[in-house]
Scaffold this motif. Structure first.
Motif, PDB file in Angstrom:
ATOM      1  N   MET A  22     -23.434 -21.348  -7.185  1.00  9.45           N
ATOM      2  CA  MET A  22     -24.244 -20.133  -7.253  1.00  9.45           C
ATOM      3  C   MET A  22     -24.097 -19.473  -8.624  1.00  9.45           C
ATOM      4  N   ALA A  23     -22.863 -19.410  -9.123  1.00  7.75           N
ATOM      5  CA  ALA A  23     -22.628 -18.808 -10.434  1.00  7.75           C
ATOM      6  C   ALA A  23     -23.314 -19.608 -11.533  1.00  7.75           C
ATOM      7  N   GLU A  24     -23.261 -20.942 -11.434  1.00  6.87           N
ATOM      8  CA  GLU A  24     -23.911 -21.786 -12.433  1.00  6.87           C
ATOM      9  C   GLU A  24     -25.425 -21.596 -12.411  1.00  6.87           C
ATOM     10  N   PHE A  25     -25.998 -21.516 -11.225  1.00  3.10           N
ATOM     11  CA  PHE A  25     -27.441 -21.291 -11.129  1.00  3.10           C
ATOM     12  C   PHE A  25     -27.814 -19.949 -11.766  1.00  3.10           C
ATOM     13  N   ALA A  26     -27.001 -18.932 -11.500  1.00  2.00           N
ATOM     14  CA  ALA A  26     -27.280 -17.611 -12.063  1.00  2.00           C
ATOM     15  C   ALA A  26     -27.215 -17.639 -13.586  1.00  2.00           C
ATOM     16  N   GLU A  27     -26.293 -18.426 -14.126  1.00  2.00           N
ATOM     17  CA  GLU A  27     -26.154 -18.510 -15.581  1.00  2.00           C
ATOM     18  C   GLU A  27     -27.384 -19.117 -16.241  1.00  2.00           C
ATOM     19  N   THR A  28     -28.151 -19.904 -15.492  1.00  2.00           N
ATOM     20  CA  THR A  28     -29.381 -20.483 -16.044  1.00  2.00           C
ATOM     21  C   THR A  28     -30.536 -19.485 -15.996  1.00  2.00           C
ATOM     22  N   GLY A  29     -30.305 -18.296 -15.430  1.00  2.00           N
ATOM     23  CA  GLY A  29     -31.349 -17.287 -15.345  1.00  2.00           C
ATOM     24  C   GLY A  29     -31.973 -17.146 -13.982  1.00  2.00           C
ATOM     25  N   MET A  30     -31.531 -17.945 -13.009  1.00  2.00           N
ATOM     26  CA  MET A  30     -32.070 -17.841 -11.662  1.00  2.00           C
ATOM     27  C   MET A  30     -31.645 -16.524 -11.023  1.00  2.00           C
ATOM     28  N   THR A  31     -32.566 -15.869 -10.352  1.00  2.00           N
ATOM     29  CA  THR A  31     -32.273 -14.630  -9.635  1.00  2.00           C
ATOM     30  C   THR A  31     -31.712 -14.971  -8.258  1.00  2.00           C
ATOM     31  N   LEU A  32     -30.605 -14.334  -7.887  1.00  2.00           N
ATOM     32  CA  LEU A  32     -29.974 -14.586  -6.593  1.00  2.00           C
ATOM     33  C   LEU A  32     -30.026 -13.331  -5.740  1.00  2.00           C
ATOM     34  N   VAL A  33     -30.381 -13.514  -4.475  1.00  2.00           N
ATOM     35  CA  VAL A  33     -30.276 -12.445  -3.478  1.00  2.00           C
ATOM     36  C   VAL A  33     -29.555 -13.068  -2.291  1.00  2.00           C
ATOM     37  N   PHE A  34     -28.369 -12.568  -1.973  1.00  2.00           N
ATOM     38  CA  PHE A  34     -27.588 -13.219  -0.920  1.00  2.00           C
ATOM     39  C   PHE A  34     -26.941 -12.200   0.003  1.00  2.00           C
ATOM     40  N   ALA A  35     -26.910 -12.546   1.287  1.00  2.00           N
ATOM     41  CA  ALA A  35     -26.210 -11.752   2.287  1.00  2.00           C
ATOM     42  C   ALA A  35     -24.799 -12.294   2.415  1.00  2.00           C
ATOM     43  N   SER A  36     -23.829 -11.394   2.511  1.00  2.00           N
ATOM     44  CA  SER A  36     -22.449 -11.851   2.611  1.00  2.00           C
ATOM     45  C   SER A  36     -21.578 -10.803   3.286  1.00  2.00           C
ATOM     46  N   HIS A  37     -20.616 -11.295   4.090  1.00  2.00           N
ATOM     47  CA  HIS A  37     -19.569 -10.445   4.658  1.00  2.00           C
ATOM     48  C   HIS A  37     -18.316 -10.498   3.782  1.00  2.00           C
ATOM     49  N   ASN A  38     -18.284 -11.438   2.855  1.00  2.00           N
ATOM     50  CA  ASN A  38     -17.107 -11.672   2.019  1.00  2.00           C
ATOM     51  C   ASN A  38     -17.168 -10.745   0.808  1.00  2.00           C
TER      52      ASN A  38
END
Length: 233
Positions: free
Chosen positions: A167-183
């Motif tokens: 996920m971090a690598e994808f974000a570094e390429t400029g991809m926008t992330l929207v994620f649900a998490s309890h962590n």
């Protein structure tokens, strides 16, 4: 910056049940937005509205017409065929010739460290491998925005670290992330912005550092304060 995706006064009802109420949300390119809140707060429902799987009962969902998006579910669906075919079929349905789709599928599996299991039946893979397979399938579509619903909730610590790293690598390429998490540790590591939901309402929308280190949330919601302390789930 112009918004990739924007919700304006969105309500969603299932009969007499209000799943979302008055949601205002604006997401711009390159953000990493974490949706948090107790069980039943509306995180998964909001993701489905963002992805266009559920139309709102009221309000509007505005999308950049050029934006490509993909979504990962908490338990990814895998077909009873090879890992390579699970990725290639999505590309083929989109219009990619089968031979090229298989080549791109192998590239995507290699991207998530799954090249060695390309020919294995996807149903025989571990939970962590299936989640990485789902990430490969999403990445192969080259989305501008990736939505993820509790992407590591059922994984062991090693698999969680692998998925978080991707996920971090994808974000570094400029991809926008929207994620649900309890962590909440994961949220602190990955998110640039936190959206806190309670009973289908957005009660806080803040930069990550400000959310966790700013003024007490008790003024906004006692439940929010308890959630951040880990006293509710």
């Amino acid at each position: 910056m112009s918004a990739l995706l924007q919700l304006k006064a969105v309500d969603l009802r299932f009969g007499a049940v209000a799943a979302l109420t008055g949601v205002e949300l604006r997401i711009t390119a390159g953000e990493r937005v974490a949706l948090i809140g107790a069980n039943g707060s509306g995180k998964s429902t909001l993701l489905r509205v963002l992805h266009g799987l559920i139309p709102p009962s009221r309000g509007s969902v505005l999308r950049d017409s050029a934006m490509r998006q993909a979504m990962l579910f908490q338990r990814p669906f895998v077909l009873r065929t090879s890992a390579m075919n699970n990725v290639a079929l999505g590309l083929w349905i989109r219009g990619t010739p089968w031979r090229l789709a298989k080549e791109e599928a192998l590239l995507a599996l290699g991207r998530v460290g799954m090249g060695e299991v390309a020919l294995r039946n996807a149903r025989a893979l571990s939970g962590g491998q299936q989640q990485r397979l789902a990430l490969a399938r999403a990445w192969s579509l080259r989305p501008d925005m990736l939505l993820l619903d509790e992407p590591t909730s059922s994984l062991d610590p090693h698999a969680k670290r692998e998925v978080e790293a991707l996920m971090a690598e994808f974000a570094e390429t400029g991809m926008t992330l929207v994620f649900a998490s309890h962590n909440l540790g994961q949220v602190k590591r990955l998110a640039t912005r936190v959206v806190y939901l309670e009973m289908g309402r957005v009660l806080a929308d803040l930069p990550t550092q400000e959310f966790f280190n700013g003024p007490r949330l008790g003024e906004t919601s006692r439940e929010a304060d308890l959630f951040v302390k880990g006293e509710t789930t």
